[in-house]
Design a protein around this motif. Structure first.
Motif, PDB file in Angstrom:
ATOM      1  N   ALA A  12       0.809  -1.231   0.163  1.00 39.22           N
ATOM      2  CA  ALA A  12      -0.243   0.068   0.177  1.00 39.22           C
ATOM      3  C   ALA A  12       1.023   1.242  -0.081  1.00 39.22           C
ATOM      4  O   ALA A  12       0.527   2.473  -0.724  1.00 39.22           O
ATOM      5  CB  ALA A  12      -0.943   0.124   1.380  1.00 39.22           C
ATOM      6  N   HIS A  16       1.139   4.241  -3.270  1.00 41.58           N
ATOM      7  CA  HIS A  16       1.022   5.493  -2.810  1.00 41.58           C
ATOM      8  C   HIS A  16       2.189   6.461  -2.659  1.00 41.58           C
ATOM      9  O   HIS A  16       2.111   7.644  -2.452  1.00 41.58           O
ATOM     10  CB  HIS A  16       0.018   5.789  -1.795  1.00 41.58           C
ATOM     11  N   ARG A  17       3.524   6.041  -3.020  1.00 44.19           N
ATOM     12  CA  ARG A  17       4.579   6.473  -2.552  1.00 44.19           C
ATOM     13  C   ARG A  17       4.855   7.979  -3.323  1.00 44.19           C
ATOM     14  O   ARG A  17       4.985   9.002  -2.705  1.00 44.19           O
ATOM     15  CB  ARG A  17       5.803   5.804  -2.675  1.00 44.19           C
ATOM     16  N   LEU A  19       2.417   9.903  -4.668  1.00 47.21           N
ATOM     17  CA  LEU A  19       1.570  10.875  -4.190  1.00 47.21           C
ATOM     18  C   LEU A  19       1.825  11.413  -2.875  1.00 47.21           C
ATOM     19  O   LEU A  19       1.781  12.573  -2.785  1.00 47.21           O
ATOM     20  CB  LEU A  19       0.051  10.164  -4.060  1.00 47.21           C
ATOM     21  N   LEU A  20       2.170  10.502  -2.022  1.00 47.23           N
ATOM     22  CA  LEU A  20       2.833  11.239  -0.502  1.00 47.23           C
ATOM     23  C   LEU A  20       3.925  12.018  -0.638  1.00 47.23           C
ATOM     24  O   LEU A  20       3.817  12.885  -0.190  1.00 47.23           O
ATOM     25  CB  LEU A  20       3.171   9.858   0.396  1.00 47.23           C
ATOM     26  N   TRP A  45       2.957   4.194   9.723  1.00 43.87           N
ATOM     27  CA  TRP A  45       2.178   3.355   8.715  1.00 43.87           C
ATOM     28  C   TRP A  45       2.366   1.864   9.170  1.00 43.87           C
ATOM     29  O   TRP A  45       1.348   1.053   9.263  1.00 43.87           O
ATOM     30  CB  TRP A  45       2.497   3.565   7.321  1.00 43.87           C
ATOM     31  N   ASP A  55      -9.843   3.309   4.339  1.00 41.67           N
ATOM     32  CA  ASP A  55      -9.265   4.057   3.041  1.00 41.67           C
ATOM     33  C   ASP A  55      -7.900   4.092   3.215  1.00 41.67           C
ATOM     34  O   ASP A  55      -7.475   5.070   3.775  1.00 41.67           O
ATOM     35  CB  ASP A  55      -9.949   5.375   2.606  1.00 41.67           C
ATOM     36  N   GLN A  56      -7.089   3.272   2.610  1.00 43.88           N
ATOM     37  CA  GLN A  56      -5.443   3.290   2.791  1.00 43.88           C
ATOM     38  C   GLN A  56      -5.001   4.660   2.408  1.00 43.88           C
ATOM     39  O   GLN A  56      -4.256   5.055   2.887  1.00 43.88           O
ATOM     40  CB  GLN A  56      -4.938   2.025   2.126  1.00 43.88           C
ATOM     41  N   ARG A  57      -5.356   4.996   1.272  1.00 44.93           N
ATOM     42  CA  ARG A  57      -4.857   6.125   0.573  1.00 44.93           C
ATOM     43  C   ARG A  57      -4.995   7.448   1.340  1.00 44.93           C
ATOM     44  O   ARG A  57      -4.124   8.379   1.833  1.00 44.93           O
ATOM     45  CB  ARG A  57      -5.510   6.566  -0.777  1.00 44.93           C
ATOM     46  N   VAL A  61      -2.297   9.916   3.412  1.00 47.18           N
ATOM     47  CA  VAL A  61      -2.295  11.206   3.097  1.00 47.18           C
ATOM     48  C   VAL A  61      -2.221  11.882   4.700  1.00 47.18           C
ATOM     49  O   VAL A  61      -1.458  12.878   4.875  1.00 47.18           O
ATOM     50  CB  VAL A  61      -3.253  11.666   2.141  1.00 47.18           C
ATOM     51  N   ARG A 298      -2.536  12.084  -8.036  1.00 50.56           N
ATOM     52  CA  ARG A 298      -3.519  11.104  -7.871  1.00 50.56           C
ATOM     53  C   ARG A 298      -3.040   9.944  -7.184  1.00 50.56           C
ATOM     54  O   ARG A 298      -1.873   9.631  -7.403  1.00 50.56           O
ATOM     55  CB  ARG A 298      -4.056  10.614  -9.373  1.00 50.56           C
TER      56      ARG A 298
END
Length: 298
Positions: A12, A16-17, A19-20, A45, A55-57, A61, A298
């Motif tokens: 996960a 999303h790396r 984005l983060l 995390w 919601d992991q995203r 965030v 995104r």
């Protein structure tokens, strides 16, 4: 983390790396600090019970935002004591960043400087809402404010940014033509050619961090910029060249002395001329230019 490639938490985080990193970088203006925030985000995390995360995203965030906010408050105090002009740390970006107009504007040197005029909380709210289109309820959880307060902060920050936001650039083809003309002028050192390509009220900001020579204050006006550049190059011993590149999704140049990078100069184009120059010479801010950085909204 490659040894734990099948671990759900790692999967996960890796997914999303980019984005983060973009969230942290837009909040901090520093790639080095953004990387540190990602390390702190990962440590927190890794301790989370994923079974309780809907919601992991959004959860990731939120962690990133809180860590970035803590760091930003500390950075604000340090930047007040910075020697000369402070500019964001430039990052060499992948081609897709320049093709995404919204992303390229949000991470441009000009916009990042506007974001510096916001308070830490205003900046976090503005970035999450305007750049990443995150809902007010989610932002409220990230900045420890009520949704109603977040709406007010977002409105105030948006009004502040809109009053200072750089004007939209011309078409990509015209931008390329102007940038190429500017490159030729820099390489030839022809003062008249430089005057022709610079907007009358062009602004040059240079950041040496107290280590490299730079203007302590903005240089405003085409003739003053030409005198500043000509005066600086006249004292240089060696061959000075400029090579086109793309940093923060926008046109820029590697300024090299005898082949070695002396700095990075990002440019902003308006009405067919160069309206803004952002010259980063501080060696500490040139360490992330060895490879391209992937950014995403995104």
């Amino acid at each position: 983390m490659t040894d734990h490639a099948t671990d759900p938490a790692t999967d996960a985080f890796v997914a999303h790396r980019n984005l983060l990193f973009t969230v942290a970088y837009e909040m901090l203006g520093s790639a080095a600090d953004a990387e540190d925030v990602l390390q702190e985000t990962w440590l927190r995390w890794a301790e989370v019970d994923l079974g309780q995360v809907q919601d992991q995203r959004a959860y990731l965030v939120r962690i990133t935002t809180r860590q970035a906010l803590n760091r930003l408050r500390s950075l604000k105090r340090r930047r007040e004591a910075y020697v000369g002009q402070w500019l964001p740390e430039p990052v060499l970006t992948t081609p897709d960043v320049a093709e995404d107009v919204e992303l390229a504007e949000s991470v441009s040197m000009a916009m990042m400087l506007v974001l510096e005029t916001l308070s830490p909380t205003e900046r976090a709210v503005f970035v999450l809402r305007e750049a990443f289109d995150i809902g007010y309820d989610e932002i409220a959880g990230a900045v420890d404010k009520s949704p109603a307060a977040v709406r007010q902060i977002a409105h105030r920050a948006r009004r502040h940014v809109d009053a200072r936001r750089p004007r939209q650039a011309v078409s990509p083809s015209q931008t390329r033509a102007v940038v190429e003309s500017f490159r030729q002028a820099l390489n030839t050192g022809d003062p008249q050619h430089l005057l022709d390509v610079l907007a009358p009220q062009v602004v040059l900001l240079s950041d040496g961090g107290g280590v490299k020579k730079a203007a302590l204050h903005p240089v405003v006006g085409a003739r003053k910029v030409v005198r500043f550049y000509s005066g600086g190059t006249a004292k240089v011993e060696g061959r000075l060249t400029c090579d086109p590149t793309v940093v923060n999704g926008n046109p820029a140049f590697f300024m090299r002395l005898d082949g070695e990078i002396e700095g990075v100069m990002a440019v902003r184009v308006e009405d067919g001329r160069i309206a803004g120059l952002y010259f980063v010479r501080n060696p500490e801010k040139l360490t992330h230019l060895g490879s391209q950085t992937s950014l995403t909204l995104r």
